[in-house]
Design a protein around this motif. Sequence first.
Motif, PDB file in Angstrom:
ATOM      1  N   MET A   1       0.840  -1.199   0.000  1.00 35.50           N
ATOM      2  CA  MET A   1       0.000   0.000   0.000  1.00 35.50           C
ATOM      3  C   MET A   1       0.872   1.244   0.000  1.00 35.50           C
ATOM      4  N   TYR A   2       0.374   2.308  -0.628  1.00 37.42           N
ATOM      5  CA  TYR A   2       1.111   3.570  -0.615  1.00 37.42           C
ATOM      6  C   TYR A   2       0.126   4.733  -0.749  1.00 37.42           C
ATOM      7  N   VAL A   3       0.564   5.906  -0.313  1.00 31.64           N
ATOM      8  CA  VAL A   3      -0.200   7.128  -0.527  1.00 31.64           C
ATOM      9  C   VAL A   3       0.757   8.215  -1.014  1.00 31.64           C
ATOM     10  N   LEU A   4       0.200   9.176  -1.714  1.00 25.83           N
ATOM     11  CA  LEU A   4       0.952  10.333  -2.191  1.00 25.83           C
ATOM     12  C   LEU A   4       0.443  11.583  -1.500  1.00 25.83           C
ATOM     13  N   GLU A   5       1.350  12.483  -1.191  1.00 29.79           N
ATOM     14  CA  GLU A   5       0.981  13.767  -0.598  1.00 29.79           C
ATOM     15  C   GLU A   5       1.773  14.882  -1.264  1.00 29.79           C
ATOM     16  N   LYS A   6       1.100  15.998  -1.477  1.00 33.69           N
ATOM     17  CA  LYS A   6       1.763  17.197  -1.976  1.00 33.69           C
ATOM     18  C   LYS A   6       2.192  18.038  -0.788  1.00 33.69           C
ATOM     19  N   ALA A   7       3.429  18.539  -0.811  1.00 34.37           N
ATOM     20  CA  ALA A   7       3.968  19.334   0.300  1.00 34.37           C
ATOM     21  C   ALA A   7       4.362  20.715  -0.227  1.00 34.37           C
ATOM     22  N   PRO A   8       3.399  21.650  -0.282  1.00 28.69           N
ATOM     23  CA  PRO A   8       3.690  22.959  -0.877  1.00 28.69           C
ATOM     24  C   PRO A   8       4.540  23.858   0.005  1.00 28.69           C
ATOM     25  N   ALA A   9       5.289  24.740  -0.626  1.00 30.34           N
ATOM     26  CA  ALA A   9       6.047  25.760   0.092  1.00 30.34           C
ATOM     27  C   ALA A   9       5.092  26.799   0.653  1.00 30.34           C
ATOM     28  N   LYS A  10       5.564  27.523   1.671  1.00 32.19           N
ATOM     29  CA  LYS A  10       4.783  28.629   2.220  1.00 32.19           C
ATOM     30  C   LYS A  10       5.550  29.930   2.032  1.00 32.19           C
ATOM     31  N   ASP A  36       2.250  27.347  -5.315  1.00 31.58           N
ATOM     32  CA  ASP A  36       2.276  26.158  -6.159  1.00 31.58           C
ATOM     33  C   ASP A  36       3.711  25.774  -6.533  1.00 31.58           C
ATOM     34  N   LEU A  37       4.529  25.662  -5.505  1.00 29.16           N
ATOM     35  CA  LEU A  37       5.872  25.082  -5.602  1.00 29.16           C
ATOM     36  C   LEU A  37       5.915  24.040  -4.497  1.00 29.16           C
ATOM     37  N   ALA A  38       6.037  22.781  -4.867  1.00 30.71           N
ATOM     38  CA  ALA A  38       5.801  21.739  -3.872  1.00 30.71           C
ATOM     39  C   ALA A  38       6.738  20.553  -4.026  1.00 30.71           C
ATOM     40  N   ASP A  39       7.077  19.954  -2.884  1.00 33.18           N
ATOM     41  CA  ASP A  39       7.704  18.640  -2.874  1.00 33.18           C
ATOM     42  C   ASP A  39       6.612  17.595  -3.044  1.00 33.18           C
ATOM     43  N   ARG A  40       7.025  16.402  -3.442  1.00 30.44           N
ATOM     44  CA  ARG A  40       6.096  15.275  -3.614  1.00 30.44           C
ATOM     45  C   ARG A  40       6.537  14.169  -2.677  1.00 30.44           C
ATOM     46  N   ILE A  41       5.640  13.737  -1.812  1.00 32.55           N
ATOM     47  CA  ILE A  41       5.962  12.729  -0.810  1.00 32.55           C
ATOM     48  C   ILE A  41       5.213  11.442  -1.124  1.00 32.55           C
ATOM     49  N   GLU A  42       5.958  10.348  -1.269  1.00 32.15           N
ATOM     50  CA  GLU A  42       5.357   9.030  -1.475  1.00 32.15           C
ATOM     51  C   GLU A  42       5.654   8.169  -0.248  1.00 32.15           C
ATOM     52  N   GLY A 112      -0.199  11.908   5.374  1.00 36.34           N
ATOM     53  CA  GLY A 112      -0.188  10.684   4.592  1.00 36.34           C
ATOM     54  C   GLY A 112      -0.206   9.428   5.449  1.00 36.34           C
ATOM     55  N   LEU A 113       0.566   9.428   6.530  1.00 36.29           N
ATOM     56  CA  LEU A 113       0.584   8.253   7.407  1.00 36.29           C
ATOM     57  C   LEU A 113      -0.726   8.099   8.164  1.00 36.29           C
ATOM     58  N   ASN A 114      -1.396   9.214   8.410  1.00 38.14           N
ATOM     59  CA  ASN A 114      -2.729   9.142   9.026  1.00 38.14           C
ATOM     60  C   ASN A 114      -3.674   8.333   8.136  1.00 38.14           C
ATOM     61  N   ARG A 115      -3.502   8.496   6.827  1.00 42.68           N
ATOM     62  CA  ARG A 115      -4.317   7.714   5.879  1.00 42.68           C
ATOM     63  C   ARG A 115      -3.783   6.290   5.713  1.00 42.68           C
ATOM     64  N   LEU A 116      -2.457   6.179   5.545  1.00 42.44           N
ATOM     65  CA  LEU A 116      -1.854   4.865   5.284  1.00 42.44           C
ATOM     66  C   LEU A 116      -2.090   3.894   6.436  1.00 42.44           C
ATOM     67  N   TRP A 117      -2.006   4.420   7.655  1.00 42.74           N
ATOM     68  CA  TRP A 117      -2.156   3.581   8.843  1.00 42.74           C
ATOM     69  C   TRP A 117      -3.559   3.654   9.449  1.00 42.74           C
ATOM     70  N   SER A 118      -4.482   4.333   8.751  1.00 42.90           N
ATOM     71  CA  SER A 118      -5.899   4.415   9.171  1.00 42.90           C
ATOM     72  C   SER A 118      -6.024   4.830  10.638  1.00 42.90           C
ATOM     73  N   LEU A 119      -5.339   5.917  11.004  1.00 43.31           N
ATOM     74  CA  LEU A 119      -5.331   6.366  12.398  1.00 43.31           C
ATOM     75  C   LEU A 119      -6.566   7.192  12.757  1.00 43.31           C
ATOM     76  N   GLN A 285      -5.992  23.869   0.188  1.00 48.66           N
ATOM     77  CA  GLN A 285      -5.398  22.537   0.216  1.00 48.66           C
ATOM     78  C   GLN A 285      -5.602  21.822  -1.108  1.00 48.66           C
ATOM     79  N   GLU A 286      -4.495  21.259  -1.614  1.00 42.86           N
ATOM     80  CA  GLU A 286      -4.529  20.442  -2.819  1.00 42.86           C
ATOM     81  C   GLU A 286      -4.079  19.028  -2.471  1.00 42.86           C
ATOM     82  N   THR A 287      -4.563  18.040  -3.202  1.00 43.61           N
ATOM     83  CA  THR A 287      -4.116  16.669  -3.004  1.00 43.61           C
ATOM     84  C   THR A 287      -3.629  16.087  -4.318  1.00 43.61           C
ATOM     85  N   LEU A 288      -2.855  15.018  -4.209  1.00 43.35           N
ATOM     86  CA  LEU A 288      -2.318  14.367  -5.406  1.00 43.35           C
ATOM     87  C   LEU A 288      -3.166  13.198  -5.866  1.00 43.35           C
TER      88      LEU A 288
END
Length: 289
Positions: A1-10, A36-42, A112-119, A285-288
């Motif tokens: 299982m995996y999830v993707l998250e967008k990590a935008p700059a502030k 809209d300048l963001a890292d991508r977290i998998e 992302g881990l909140n979703r991946l681990w169903s917390l 908030q944007e999502t991938l």
Amino acid sequence: MYVLEKAPAKINLSLDVLFKRPDDYHEIEMVMTTIDLADRIELISQNKDCIKIESENRFVPSDERNLAYRAAKLLKDTYGITKGVKIIIEKNIPVAAGLAGGSSDAAATLRGLNRLWSLGLTTKQLADLGAKIGSDVSFCVYNTTALAQGRGEIITEIPAPPACWVVLAKPTQGVSTQSIYQQLSLNESKHPNTNGMIEAIKNNDYSTMCNLLGNVLEPVTVSLHQEVEQIKRQMENSGADAVLMSGSGPTVFALVRQESRARRIYNSLRGFCEEVYVVRMLGYQETLD
């Protein structure tokens, strides 16, 4: 299982420091928003009880120095998680730039881990955890536009700012946030109008928002890094509606309404510094996936 998250700059539209607290932190008031300048977290599940960090960027540490690593460890320790995770960080936000890249990576890892681990944790619960990692992480968990108070952990969401283009320029030399705060003299500082900025945003008043941009840390960083002032002048001379340094620096940003003018500013800066970006203001908030 995996999830993707967008990590935008502030960026900080307003940054004020009120006083130094007994715990050696500073009491701050900041109006921040995302761009809209963001890292991508998998985040990829691992059967082994471990935390692995992977990134092609050589400036991204793969151990406890990495805020995303610390976010994953905090969740595991707090909730007794015995599962492992591999965190792949696609780095697009400049490092040590005043854009909260590391904090946003940590916040994206928490979400992302909140979703991946169903917390089933709320945004507020994730933000409270984020405050244990770093001052900007709580805001980055919300990933919108907000007033941040306290040492950055008290978050009040506000509407997204008026739509515009943002031109970012990062000088080659990084800045130590701690050293900037150490040299800040509050008695001599010009404090921005935080409440006025919030009202301008709520009223969708672009002109007033531009007029009220302010950062109490900017004069300190400018005194140590003249390149920041040179970039500001270049942006202003090229037609920016407003210019400000973000956070403790050294990145400077310009706001403009027209894309053509944003491109003109971008082109004028290519001789000043290597890292220049043209992006849109986000503020929501944007999502991938």
